[in-house]
Design a protein around this motif. Sequence first.
Motif, PDB file in Angstrom:
ATOM      1  N   ILE A 114       0.819  -1.219   0.000  1.00 18.87           N
ATOM      2  CA  ILE A 114       0.000   0.000   0.000  1.00 18.87           C
ATOM      3  C   ILE A 114       0.851   1.266   0.000  1.00 18.87           C
ATOM      4  CG2 ILE A 114      -1.978  -1.141   1.054  1.00 18.87           C
ATOM      5  CD1 ILE A 114      -1.280   0.249   3.688  1.00 18.87           C
ATOM      6  N   ASP A 115       2.120   1.172   0.423  1.00 28.40           N
ATOM      7  CA  ASP A 115       2.973   2.367   0.410  1.00 28.40           C
ATOM      8  C   ASP A 115       3.539   2.670  -0.972  1.00 28.40           C
ATOM      9  OD1 ASP A 115       4.697   0.227   0.340  1.00 28.40           O
ATOM     10  OD2 ASP A 115       5.870   0.801   2.100  1.00 28.40           O
ATOM     11  N   THR A 116       3.168   1.875  -1.986  1.00 26.30           N
ATOM     12  CA  THR A 116       3.531   2.229  -3.365  1.00 26.30           C
ATOM     13  C   THR A 116       2.559   3.227  -3.972  1.00 26.30           C
ATOM     14  OG1 THR A 116       2.267   0.443  -4.429  1.00 26.30           O
ATOM     15  CG2 THR A 116       4.508  -0.086  -3.688  1.00 26.30           C
ATOM     16  N   ALA A 117       1.522   3.585  -3.236  1.00 28.86           N
ATOM     17  CA  ALA A 117       0.483   4.473  -3.770  1.00 28.86           C
ATOM     18  C   ALA A 117       0.967   5.909  -3.880  1.00 28.86           C
ATOM     19  CB  ALA A 117      -0.754   4.419  -2.877  1.00 28.86           C
ATOM     20  N   LYS A 118       0.569   6.551  -4.965  1.00 26.09           N
ATOM     21  CA  LYS A 118       0.676   8.005  -5.033  1.00 26.09           C
ATOM     22  C   LYS A 118      -0.496   8.629  -4.291  1.00 26.09           C
ATOM     23  CE  LYS A 118       2.838   7.952  -9.636  1.00 26.09           C
ATOM     24  NZ  LYS A 118       2.701   8.373 -11.049  1.00 26.09           N
ATOM     25  N   ASN A 119      -1.657   8.015  -4.460  1.00 22.04           N
ATOM     26  CA  ASN A 119      -2.881   8.473  -3.807  1.00 22.04           C
ATOM     27  C   ASN A 119      -3.474   7.290  -3.052  1.00 22.04           C
ATOM     28  OD1 ASN A 119      -5.367   9.401  -3.010  1.00 22.04           O
ATOM     29  ND2 ASN A 119      -6.114   9.884  -5.061  1.00 22.04           N
ATOM     30  N   ILE A 120      -3.175   7.201  -1.765  1.00 22.30           N
ATOM     31  CA  ILE A 120      -3.630   6.073  -0.958  1.00 22.30           C
ATOM     32  C   ILE A 120      -5.151   6.010  -0.881  1.00 22.30           C
ATOM     33  CG2 ILE A 120      -3.397   7.430   1.157  1.00 22.30           C
ATOM     34  CD1 ILE A 120      -2.863   3.609   0.740  1.00 22.30           C
ATOM     35  N   VAL A 121      -5.794   7.155  -1.023  1.00 20.47           N
ATOM     36  CA  VAL A 121      -7.262   7.158  -1.013  1.00 20.47           C
ATOM     37  C   VAL A 121      -7.791   6.298  -2.156  1.00 20.47           C
ATOM     38  CG1 VAL A 121      -9.352   8.570  -1.129  1.00 20.47           C
ATOM     39  CG2 VAL A 121      -7.305   9.456   0.024  1.00 20.47           C
ATOM     40  N   ASN A 122      -7.216   6.465  -3.325  1.00 23.81           N
ATOM     41  CA  ASN A 122      -7.681   5.700  -4.480  1.00 23.81           C
ATOM     42  C   ASN A 122      -7.361   4.219  -4.329  1.00 23.81           C
ATOM     43  OD1 ASN A 122      -9.024   5.750  -7.035  1.00 23.81           O
ATOM     44  ND2 ASN A 122      -7.060   5.394  -8.036  1.00 23.81           N
ATOM     45  N   TYR A 123      -6.176   3.900  -3.808  1.00 18.37           N
ATOM     46  CA  TYR A 123      -5.847   2.497  -3.563  1.00 18.37           C
ATOM     47  C   TYR A 123      -6.918   1.827  -2.699  1.00 18.37           C
ATOM     48  CZ  TYR A 123      -1.048   1.561  -5.294  1.00 18.37           C
ATOM     49  OH  TYR A 123       0.065   1.291  -6.063  1.00 18.37           O
ATOM     50  N   LEU A 124      -7.219   2.453  -1.560  1.00 17.43           N
ATOM     51  CA  LEU A 124      -8.172   1.838  -0.632  1.00 17.43           C
ATOM     52  C   LEU A 124      -9.569   1.811  -1.222  1.00 17.43           C
ATOM     53  CD1 LEU A 124      -7.060   3.048   2.909  1.00 17.43           C
ATOM     54  CD2 LEU A 124      -6.119   1.274   1.426  1.00 17.43           C
ATOM     55  N   ARG A 125      -9.923   2.844  -1.983  1.00 20.92           N
ATOM     56  CA  ARG A 125     -11.238   2.868  -2.614  1.00 20.92           C
ATOM     57  C   ARG A 125     -11.379   1.715  -3.610  1.00 20.92           C
ATOM     58  NH1 ARG A 125     -11.093   7.756  -4.672  1.00 20.92           N
ATOM     59  NH2 ARG A 125     -12.155   8.806  -2.939  1.00 20.92           N
ATOM     60  N   ILE A 126     -10.321   1.465  -4.381  1.00 16.59           N
ATOM     61  CA  ILE A 126     -10.361   0.362  -5.343  1.00 16.59           C
ATOM     62  C   ILE A 126     -10.464  -0.974  -4.616  1.00 16.59           C
ATOM     63  CG2 ILE A 126      -9.022  -0.894  -7.083  1.00 16.59           C
ATOM     64  CD1 ILE A 126      -7.874   1.837  -7.957  1.00 16.59           C
ATOM     65  N   ILE A 127      -9.647  -1.165  -3.587  1.00 20.61           N
ATOM     66  CA  ILE A 127      -9.695  -2.417  -2.828  1.00 20.61           C
ATOM     67  C   ILE A 127     -11.100  -2.662  -2.295  1.00 20.61           C
ATOM     68  CG2 ILE A 127      -8.883  -3.547  -0.720  1.00 20.61           C
ATOM     69  CD1 ILE A 127      -6.146  -2.181  -1.218  1.00 20.61           C
ATOM     70  N   HIS A 128     -11.717  -1.621  -1.752  1.00 19.55           N
ATOM     71  CA  HIS A 128     -13.073  -1.753  -1.219  1.00 19.55           C
ATOM     72  C   HIS A 128     -14.069  -2.071  -2.328  1.00 19.55           C
ATOM     73  CE1 HIS A 128     -16.995  -0.308   0.350  1.00 19.55           C
ATOM     74  NE2 HIS A 128     -16.530  -0.788   1.500  1.00 19.55           N
ATOM     75  N   ARG A 129     -13.947  -1.384  -3.447  1.00 15.36           N
ATOM     76  CA  ARG A 129     -14.918  -1.537  -4.531  1.00 15.36           C
ATOM     77  C   ARG A 129     -14.879  -2.923  -5.152  1.00 15.36           C
ATOM     78  NH1 ARG A 129     -13.146   2.166  -8.617  1.00 15.36           N
ATOM     79  NH2 ARG A 129     -13.917   3.822  -7.252  1.00 15.36           N
ATOM     80  N   ILE A 130     -13.670  -3.485  -5.315  1.00 15.16           N
ATOM     81  CA  ILE A 130     -13.583  -4.760  -6.028  1.00 15.16           C
ATOM     82  C   ILE A 130     -13.793  -5.965  -5.122  1.00 15.16           C
ATOM     83  CG2 ILE A 130     -12.086  -3.732  -7.771  1.00 15.16           C
ATOM     84  CD1 ILE A 130      -9.721  -5.166  -6.554  1.00 15.16           C
ATOM     85  N   LEU A 131     -13.825  -5.751  -3.807  1.00 15.96           N
ATOM     86  CA  LEU A 131     -14.140  -6.847  -2.900  1.00 15.96           C
ATOM     87  C   LEU A 131     -15.614  -7.200  -2.984  1.00 15.96           C
ATOM     88  CD1 LEU A 131     -12.175  -6.168   0.411  1.00 15.96           C
ATOM     89  CD2 LEU A 131     -11.989  -8.209  -1.032  1.00 15.96           C
ATOM     90  N   ALA A 132     -15.913  -8.488  -2.883  1.00 18.46           N
ATOM     91  CA  ALA A 132     -17.296  -8.943  -2.797  1.00 18.46           C
ATOM     92  C   ALA A 132     -17.854  -8.590  -1.418  1.00 18.46           C
ATOM     93  CB  ALA A 132     -17.353 -10.450  -3.025  1.00 18.46           C
TER      94      ALA A 132
END
Length: 421
Positions: free
Chosen positions: A326-344
Motif C-alpha cells: 500500500i505504500d507504493t500508492a501516489k494516492n492512498i485514497v484511491n488504492y483503498l477505494r479500489i480495494i473496497h470496490r472490487i471486494l465482494a
Amino acid sequence: MPIDKNDIEEEQIHFANVVTTFQQYAAYALTANNRRRKDIYTLPKADQDLLIGLGYREKLAEVDKAILANAAFLNQVVDNPEIFGHDPDDFDDGGENVDGPTHQLDIFQVSHSQYQGHSHSHSHSHGNHSHSHSTPHSHGSHSDPRKRPYRPTDSDMDKLRSTIKQFVRDWSEEGKVERDVCYEPMKKALLDHFGDISAEEKSTLRVLVPGAGLGRLAWDVAHMGFTCQGNEFSHYMLLASFFILNRTERVGEHTLYPYVHSFSNIPNKTAMLRPVSIPDVSPSSLPPGSNFSLVAGDFEEIYGEEHEEGEPQAGEWNAILTCFFIDTAKNIVNYLRIIHRILAPGGVWINFGPLLWHWENNSSNDPSVELDLEEVKELARQIGFEISNERTIDTTYTNNSQSMLGYVYHAAFWTATKKAA
C-alpha cells in the motif's frame, strides 16, 4: 481509454532498456569489482603487501566468478523477451545468452495497461534503507533502441540487484524465515476468514495479490486451493517471475550469489560469497486443477478502471492480500477505494507491511500523499472497512542474515472486512 501510439513506443523502449540492464549486469558489476583491484595499486608498497598477504586479491577473483555466475543466470531470464509481445531483435545483447528450460505453465497474462506509458517501477531496497522511483523519461534516450544501445544507469542496476535478492526472499530455503514472518500470518488469516468453507469450495473463492513481486505469496495461496491472481507492474519483477514460474523445472535448479555487490558490513568472506539455490519448491507442483495467474500492469488501471458498461472488477474478489504494497500508492485514497470496490460483500482485505511511501520526495513531479499509520486505518474505516486482528510484526526485507547490519520494520498487520452497504 484509447491506447496512445507514443505511450506504446515509450513503454517498448523502457522494456528494452530493462532487458539491456539484465544483459549488461556482468560488465557493470565486474567494472565495480575491478575498481577495488586497481585501488590496491594506489597504496604504498608495504600496504599492498599486507593486503595481498590477507588474500584480498584472491577474494576479488572469487567475486568475479560469482558475478559471472549471476550473469549467466540473468541472461537466461531475458533469453526470450518476446513473452511480453516484444521483438527480440529490439534488444542489444550485452551478454552471452544461455539456453534455459522450455517447460511452460499457463500462468501469465499481459494487460493492455502495460502499454499505457506508466513505466514507473518501485524498489524497496530495504537493505540500504532507500527507495527509488523511475519514469519513462528517466530511462535514457527515446530513440530507437535498435539504433542506439542503451547504457544502464546506477539506478537500473540497483533495481536489478534488488531483483536478485527478491529471488532469495521468495524462492529459496534461505529466504524462508523472512518470508514466513510475512506470508504465514496472511495465509492463516485467509484460512480463518473462510474457515467454514470446504476444500472443494475453496477453488470458487477468488484471491487477488497486488504487488506480487516474484509471485511466491500468490503461488502459495493457489497451492492452498484458492483461485489466485497476482498483479505486478515492475518489468524487472515480471521478467524474473515469468522465468521462475514458467521456465524452472526442478528444486535447486539455479544458483545465485546475491551478496557480492557490497563489501560493507561483512563479517567474513563466507557471508558475502555463499551461494543460494533456487527454487526451494517446484513451481509446477501446484495441485491438479489449480487456478493461478499473474497479470502484468498498473493496479489502478487494471482493477480501478471504469467502463461505460460498468466496472468489470467490482465485487469480483473474495479476498485481497497486500504485502509491502500500500505504500507504493501516489494516492492512498484511491488504492483503498479500489480495494473496497472490487471486494465482494463480506470480502476480506489482509494487509502486512510498513509505510515507506515510495513517491515521497520524488524527482519526477508525481503527486504523493503520505499518511501516518493511524490516518491510513481511519481512512480505511471511512471508506467502509471494519478492521480487526491488528498487531505489529517485526520483519526484515531481503536481508543478508549474516550481515553486520540489518533494518527491522515494525510492520502493520490487520484483517479488514468490507461492511455491508
